[in-house]
Enzyme design. Structure first.
Site, PDB file in Angstrom:
ATOM      1  N   SER A 148      22.193  31.904  13.584  1.00 23.37           N
ATOM      2  CA  SER A 148      21.232  31.308  14.515  1.00 23.37           C
ATOM      3  C   SER A 148      21.574  29.832  14.685  1.00 23.37           C
ATOM      4  O   SER A 148      22.167  29.211  13.796  1.00 23.37           O
ATOM      5  CB  SER A 148      19.809  31.433  13.971  1.00 23.37           C
ATOM      6  OG  SER A 148      18.885  30.693  14.744  1.00 23.37           O
ATOM      7  N   TYR A 163      13.704  30.895   7.102  1.00 20.80           N
ATOM      8  CA  TYR A 163      14.563  31.404   8.169  1.00 20.80           C
ATOM      9  C   TYR A 163      15.800  30.519   8.331  1.00 20.80           C
ATOM     10  O   TYR A 163      16.937  31.010   8.379  1.00 20.80           O
ATOM     11  CB  TYR A 163      13.777  31.460   9.470  1.00 20.80           C
ATOM     12  CG  TYR A 163      14.564  32.013  10.648  1.00 20.80           C
ATOM     13  CD1 TYR A 163      14.655  33.379  10.862  1.00 20.80           C
ATOM     14  CD2 TYR A 163      15.210  31.155  11.535  1.00 20.80           C
ATOM     15  CE1 TYR A 163      15.373  33.896  11.943  1.00 20.80           C
ATOM     16  CE2 TYR A 163      15.935  31.656  12.611  1.00 20.80           C
ATOM     17  CZ  TYR A 163      16.008  33.030  12.817  1.00 20.80           C
ATOM     18  OH  TYR A 163      16.720  33.521  13.890  1.00 20.80           O
ATOM     19  N   LYS A 167      19.725  31.713   7.618  1.00 21.01           N
ATOM     20  CA  LYS A 167      20.749  31.743   8.658  1.00 21.01           C
ATOM     21  C   LYS A 167      21.933  30.838   8.318  1.00 21.01           C
ATOM     22  O   LYS A 167      23.081  31.148   8.662  1.00 21.01           O
ATOM     23  CB  LYS A 167      20.138  31.363  10.004  1.00 21.01           C
ATOM     24  CG  LYS A 167      19.139  32.396  10.526  1.00 21.01           C
ATOM     25  CD  LYS A 167      19.771  33.776  10.692  1.00 21.01           C
ATOM     26  CE  LYS A 167      18.845  34.763  11.350  1.00 21.01           C
ATOM     27  NZ  LYS A 167      19.477  36.092  11.583  1.00 21.01           N
TER      28      LYS A 167
END
Length: 258
Positions: A148, A163, A167
């Site tokens: 990401s 998150y 990533k």
């Protein structure tokens, strides 16, 4: 071999995790259009079967497999089923992920662990299982992991430390696997999408204020569309990228540039 022929996936078999909807579905559609047979791997078997039926209209074989990517036994069984029903594994798109917008001081251990388990451990387990199968086949292959732009920046205003960390881990995992398997002709790359307007995002009223902020900060003034990730996935899956491994491709409309 001509350049367009190098992009063909005819005769190749793939699995796509999180393939029932969103980015996964879009990538699976691109792989089938390019000629590959595809297994849609998802925890939602009903939705995956609907997607498989729709994508089968391309003429390629598309199957649905229910799998929890955080369970190594289920992942190993999934790869066995892919090989049994489709044939030798050529492509793995390790995509399934979740995001929890919880501030760091309020995030529970269980919430942290859930995000890391799905986004990082799940990518490792599916990439590992794909790599093992490709090593057994001794014909190489392509593994593509979904990272990401959040691996490169800190998103605002939403809090999502787990998150972002997961990533970033995917990118370093990708580089490590690429180096380990390079001599066996197993290529491992990652893509880092920016904000993508999937159906689940666009139909969630709670996200409307955030989308307005994201678009205001984006050089292109909009979110990306799932189909705008298809070309890079087909490139990485195909023989056109034979010298490409260990790389991360940011597809974010220049969001991380400003």
């Amino acid at each position: 071999m001509g350049i367009l022929e190098k992009f063909s996936l005819t005769g190749k078999n793939a699995f796509v995790t999180g393939g029932a909807r969103g980015i996964g579905r879009s990538i699976a559609a691109a792989l089938t259009e390019a000629g590959a047979n595809v297994a849609l791997v998802d925890t939602d078997l009903t939705e995956a079967e609907k997607t498989a039926a729709a994508l089968s209209e391309s003429g390629q074989k598309v199957i649905a497999i229910k799998t929890d990517v955080t369970d190594p036994l289920q992942v190993e069984e999934m790869v066995k089923q892919v090989v049994s029903e489709l044939g030798e594994l050529s492509i793995a798109f390790c995509n399934e992920g979740i995001c929890l917008n919880v501030s760091a001081q309020e995030m529970s251990y269980e919430q942290w662990k859930r995000v890391i388990d799905v986004n990082l451990t799940g990518v490792f387990l599916t990439a590992q299982a794909a790599g093992r199968q490709m090593l057994r086949q001794k014909k190489g292959g392509s593994i593509i992991n979904t990272a990401s732009m959040s691996a490169h920046i800190v998103n605002v205003p939403q809090p999502q430390c787990a998150y972002n960390a997961s990533k970033a881990g995917v990118i370093q995992l990708t580089k490590s696997l690429a180096v380990e398997w390079a001599m066996q002709n197993i290529r491992v790359n990652s893509i880092s999408p920016g904000y993508i307007g999937t159906d689940l995002v666009l139909t969630n009223p709670a996200l409307t204020p955030l989308i307005e902020q994201w678009n205001a900060a984006a050089p292109l003034g909009r979110m990306g569309r799932p189909e705008e990730l298809q070309a890079i996935a087909v490139y990485l899956a195909s023989d056109a990228s034979a010298f490409t491994t260990g790389s991360d491709f940011i597809i974010d409309g220049a969001f991380t540039c400003v």
